[in-house]
Design an enzyme around this catalytic site. Structure first.
Site, mmCIF file in Angstrom:
data_model
loop_
_atom_site.group_PDB
_atom_site.id
_atom_site.type_symbol
_atom_site.label_atom_id
_atom_site.label_comp_id
_atom_site.label_asym_id
_atom_site.label_seq_id
_atom_site.Cartn_x
_atom_site.Cartn_y
_atom_site.Cartn_z
ATOM 1 N N SER A 38 -14.752 -11.825 12.296
ATOM 2 C CA SER A 38 -14.746 -12.668 13.486
ATOM 3 C C SER A 38 -14.623 -11.820 14.750
ATOM 4 O O SER A 38 -15.315 -12.059 15.747
ATOM 5 C CB SER A 38 -13.591 -13.670 13.426
ATOM 6 O OG SER A 38 -13.743 -14.562 12.354
ATOM 7 N N ARG A 61 -7.943 -12.273 20.964
ATOM 8 C CA ARG A 61 -7.209 -13.134 20.035
ATOM 9 C C ARG A 61 -7.306 -14.600 20.474
ATOM 10 O O ARG A 61 -7.403 -15.492 19.630
ATOM 11 C CB ARG A 61 -5.745 -12.688 19.973
ATOM 12 C CG ARG A 61 -4.833 -13.514 19.098
ATOM 13 C CD ARG A 61 -5.132 -13.407 17.634
ATOM 14 N NE ARG A 61 -4.962 -12.075 17.094
ATOM 15 C CZ ARG A 61 -5.140 -11.760 15.811
ATOM 16 N NH1 ARG A 61 -5.469 -12.705 14.937
ATOM 17 N NH2 ARG A 61 -4.993 -10.519 15.388
ATOM 18 N N HIS A 64 -10.713 -15.812 19.555
ATOM 19 C CA HIS A 64 -10.736 -16.009 18.102
ATOM 20 C C HIS A 64 -10.083 -17.337 17.726
ATOM 21 O O HIS A 64 -10.579 -18.064 16.862
ATOM 22 C CB HIS A 64 -10.015 -14.850 17.417
ATOM 23 C CG HIS A 64 -9.855 -15.003 15.944
ATOM 24 N ND1 HIS A 64 -8.663 -15.388 15.366
ATOM 25 C CD2 HIS A 64 -10.734 -14.834 14.928
ATOM 26 C CE1 HIS A 64 -8.821 -15.442 14.054
ATOM 27 N NE2 HIS A 64 -10.060 -15.112 13.759
#
Length: 240
Positions: A38, A61, A64
């Site tokens: 990812s 992050r 994500h």
């Protein structure tokens, strides 16, 4: 469509300062590599950005967690110059992490908290806060912030949903009643979300916030998770 081949064998699992290692995070090799894949996709699609190395670890992050590149663009995440350093100081002192709602608290990685000897707190469902909310016509989230003042002081506060909670934090800081190491303030919504984040960004304290209406529990918890993982991984690396 971009296709990235990933080797799920144990040999593919190495330590990475940005995301740690499967073993260090108690993850299966498959889970770890799905996450890494990812991140590879995010890296391939993001294009140019002006974040430094540590800031990008945090922003990536969030992307994500939300699948939303807008957190690096129109609803860009903003960092006070001392935000990451101050977060690391809070971790070293085993400070409390206080959240505005339970959803943010549930999203915070409990293994990371435990590894750092820290505790997460949310008082939004505290009976006293519920009762006083009706009695004084205040939101439960702002009363929860008031109840947590002693833990926010020299701690970290994470706001992902309630602008009223962020406004309460800002008010208490201006009144010099609390001195948090870091305020993560990215409430989502149409009423006061943009305005409260703008006011936070004008304070001379360590903060992480963002432009626009977007935010939310997953974005807020992913910020603190990224910071904790970065600190833990760097600490282990320095001990080697």
């Amino acid at each position: 469509m971009l296709k990235i081949k990933v080797d799920y064998s144990k040999n593919s699992i190495g330590a990475d300062y940005k995301i740690g290692s499967a073993k260090g995070r108690d993850m299966s090799s498959r889970s770890f590599n799905i996450e890494k894949q990812s991140f590879d996709i995010i890296e391939s699609e993001i294009g140019k950005h002006d974040y430094d190395k540590d800031q990008w670890v945090v922003v990536r992050r969030v992307i994500h967690a939300t699948a939303d590149f807008d957190f690096a663009k129109n609803c860009k995440i903003l960092f006070h110059k001392g935000a990451i350093e101050s977060a690391f100081l809070a971790f070293s002192k085993q400070s409390y992490v206080v959240t505005d709602v339970e959803m943010v608290l549930h999203g915070i990685n409990k293994k990371s908290l435990s590894s750092l000897g820290m505790n997460g707190i949310c008082y939004i469902n505290d009976p006293e806060c519920i009762e006083n909310s009706k009695k004084y016509e205040k939101t439960r989230s702002e009363l929860a912030i008031q109840k947590a003042m002693d833990k926010i002081n020299n701690g970290i506060v994470v706001i992902g949903n309630a602008p009223t909670a962020l406004y309460e934090v800002i008010s208490l800081i201006k009144e010099k009643k609390i001195f948090p190491y870091l305020v993560i303030g990215i409430p989502v919504g149409f009423v006061s979300a943009v305005e409260s984040k703008g006011e936070l960004s004008r304070l001379n304290i360590p903060y992480i916030t963002n432009n626009g209406r977007k935010g939310g529990s997953s974005a807020a918890s992913s910020i603190i998770n990224a910071l904790m993982l970065m600190y833990i991984t760097n600490h282990k690396k320095n001990q080697e």
